[in-house]
Design a protein around this motif. Structure first.
Motif, PDB file in Angstrom:
ATOM      1  N   ASP A 103      48.313   7.006   0.559  1.00 49.80           N
ATOM      2  CA  ASP A 103      48.219   5.854   1.449  1.00 49.80           C
ATOM      3  C   ASP A 103      48.440   4.579   0.663  1.00 49.80           C
ATOM      4  O   ASP A 103      48.003   4.460  -0.484  1.00 49.80           O
ATOM      5  N   GLU A 104      49.094   3.616   1.292  1.00 49.79           N
ATOM      6  CA  GLU A 104      49.284   2.326   0.647  1.00 49.79           C
ATOM      7  C   GLU A 104      47.961   1.591   0.497  1.00 49.79           C
ATOM      8  O   GLU A 104      47.789   0.789  -0.402  1.00 49.79           O
ATOM      9  N   PRO A 106      44.343   2.922   0.389  1.00 46.43           N
ATOM     10  CA  PRO A 106      43.262   3.909   0.467  1.00 46.43           C
ATOM     11  C   PRO A 106      41.930   3.228   0.760  1.00 46.43           C
ATOM     12  O   PRO A 106      41.676   2.122   0.308  1.00 46.43           O
ATOM     13  N   TRP A 107      41.118   3.907   1.542  1.00 48.20           N
ATOM     14  CA  TRP A 107      39.851   3.335   2.001  1.00 48.20           C
ATOM     15  C   TRP A 107      38.802   3.368   0.911  1.00 48.20           C
ATOM     16  O   TRP A 107      37.904   2.565   0.882  1.00 48.20           O
ATOM     17  N   ASP A 108      38.909   4.300   0.021  1.00 44.45           N
ATOM     18  CA  ASP A 108      37.961   4.399  -1.082  1.00 44.45           C
ATOM     19  C   ASP A 108      38.734   4.888  -2.296  1.00 44.45           C
ATOM     20  O   ASP A 108      39.116   6.049  -2.370  1.00 44.45           O
ATOM     21  N   GLU A 109      38.967   4.023  -3.237  1.00 45.54           N
ATOM     22  CA  GLU A 109      39.803   4.381  -4.387  1.00 45.54           C
ATOM     23  C   GLU A 109      39.214   5.491  -5.240  1.00 45.54           C
ATOM     24  O   GLU A 109      39.911   6.094  -6.034  1.00 45.54           O
ATOM     25  N   ASP A 110      37.943   5.777  -5.099  1.00 44.14           N
ATOM     26  CA  ASP A 110      37.303   6.821  -5.894  1.00 44.14           C
ATOM     27  C   ASP A 110      37.360   8.192  -5.232  1.00 44.14           C
ATOM     28  O   ASP A 110      36.843   9.154  -5.772  1.00 44.14           O
ATOM     29  N   GLU A 111      37.987   8.311  -4.095  1.00 44.52           N
ATOM     30  CA  GLU A 111      37.941   9.585  -3.379  1.00 44.52           C
ATOM     31  C   GLU A 111      39.130  10.501  -3.653  1.00 44.52           C
ATOM     32  O   GLU A 111      39.252  11.546  -3.068  1.00 44.52           O
ATOM     33  N   GLY A 112      40.030  10.129  -4.546  1.00 44.52           N
ATOM     34  CA  GLY A 112      41.185  10.967  -4.823  1.00 44.52           C
ATOM     35  C   GLY A 112      42.115  11.025  -3.623  1.00 44.52           C
ATOM     36  O   GLY A 112      42.386  10.007  -2.990  1.00 44.52           O
ATOM     37  N   TYR A 113      42.578  12.205  -3.301  1.00 44.79           N
ATOM     38  CA  TYR A 113      43.467  12.350  -2.155  1.00 44.79           C
ATOM     39  C   TYR A 113      42.731  12.140  -0.840  1.00 44.79           C
ATOM     40  O   TYR A 113      43.331  11.819   0.168  1.00 44.79           O
ATOM     41  N   GLY A 114      41.427  12.367  -0.854  1.00 40.57           N
ATOM     42  CA  GLY A 114      40.630  12.106   0.341  1.00 40.57           C
ATOM     43  C   GLY A 114      40.123  13.353   1.021  1.00 40.57           C
ATOM     44  O   GLY A 114      40.301  14.473   0.559  1.00 40.57           O
ATOM     45  N   THR A 115      39.485  13.117   2.145  1.00 39.43           N
ATOM     46  CA  THR A 115      38.950  14.204   2.959  1.00 39.43           C
ATOM     47  C   THR A 115      39.915  14.510   4.093  1.00 39.43           C
ATOM     48  O   THR A 115      40.682  13.641   4.545  1.00 39.43           O
ATOM     49  N   ALA A 133      46.594  15.613   7.118  1.00 42.42           N
ATOM     50  CA  ALA A 133      46.337  14.178   7.075  1.00 42.42           C
ATOM     51  C   ALA A 133      44.981  14.030   6.398  1.00 42.42           C
ATOM     52  O   ALA A 133      43.984  14.595   6.851  1.00 42.42           O
ATOM     53  N   LEU A 134      44.969  13.314   5.288  1.00 42.23           N
ATOM     54  CA  LEU A 134      43.744  13.084   4.531  1.00 42.23           C
ATOM     55  C   LEU A 134      43.399  11.601   4.612  1.00 42.23           C
ATOM     56  O   LEU A 134      44.244  10.773   4.948  1.00 42.23           O
ATOM     57  N   SER A 135      42.174  11.268   4.280  1.00 39.65           N
ATOM     58  CA  SER A 135      41.744   9.877   4.385  1.00 39.65           C
ATOM     59  C   SER A 135      42.436   8.958   3.390  1.00 39.65           C
ATOM     60  O   SER A 135      42.469   7.747   3.593  1.00 39.65           O
ATOM     61  N   GLY A 136      43.034   9.507   2.336  1.00 36.52           N
ATOM     62  CA  GLY A 136      43.719   8.683   1.353  1.00 36.52           C
ATOM     63  C   GLY A 136      45.162   9.058   1.113  1.00 36.52           C
ATOM     64  O   GLY A 136      45.835   8.457   0.287  1.00 36.52           O
ATOM     65  N   SER A 137      45.662  10.082   1.807  1.00 35.57           N
ATOM     66  CA  SER A 137      47.019  10.563   1.566  1.00 35.57           C
ATOM     67  C   SER A 137      47.409  11.563   2.645  1.00 35.57           C
ATOM     68  O   SER A 137      46.643  11.840   3.561  1.00 35.57           O
ATOM     69  N   SER A 138      48.603  12.132   2.477  1.00 31.92           N
ATOM     70  CA  SER A 138      49.007  13.265   3.314  1.00 31.92           C
ATOM     71  C   SER A 138      49.694  14.284   2.417  1.00 31.92           C
ATOM     72  O   SER A 138      50.299  13.931   1.404  1.00 31.92           O
TER      73      SER A 138
END
Length: 157
Positions: A103-104, A106-115, A133-138
């Protein structure tokens, strides 16, 4: 994703997720999915949001490829401690393409790819595509088939 909705809604300051259109359309193409993909996509627990075997809220924790097993890919998802009793492993065979897009914003930079917000499995020529679809990427994978299995609580990873 083509049918599953998983997007940030600024007005609600949260993600909007909705698999209903995908589930309606799944009956049209389920028989064109390879066996493992069909089994995972049609599992009644797959999109049961409060259920412990729903993909929503898992955390992508590992992406593995072996140079000795060309075309194989393994994704490991850690459980959300407030929802899942175990993690999930998805192993892909005949992998032809892997796309990972961060993601351009990310909602939380510490979460990696996300949930995991949601996922979608569709038929493609010679197999299937599986998109998360993840919270920080796809993450999107095209492969011949996949095998998804929930781990035993004591066998995480």
């Amino acid at each position: 994703m083509k049918y599953v909705v998983a997007r940030w809604e600024e007005s609600h300051r949260g993600f909007w997720t909705d698999p209903r259109e995908y589930l309606r359309r799944l009956a049209e193409f389920r028989d064109r999915l390879p066996e493992g993909a069909r089994r995972f996509a049609t599992d009644p627990a797959h999109y049961d949001f409060p259920g412990e075997r729903c993909v929503k809220d898992l955390r992508l924790s590992e992406i593995g490829m072996s140079a000795m097993d060309v075309g194989a890919l393994r994704l490991v998802f850690s459980p959300n401690p407030w929802k899942h009793v175990s993690g999930l492993v998805v192993e892909y065979t005949g992998v032809r393409r892997v796309d990972i897009v961060e993601d351009e914003h990310p909602w939380d930079e510490d979460e990696g790819y996300g949930t995991v917000l949601l996922d979608e499995i569709l038929p493609v020529e010679g197999g299937c595509s599986h998109e998360f679809a993840l919270s920080g990427s796809s993450v999107r994978i095209e492969c011949a088939d996949l095998d998804a299995r929930w781990l035993e609580p004591s066998a995480e990873r």
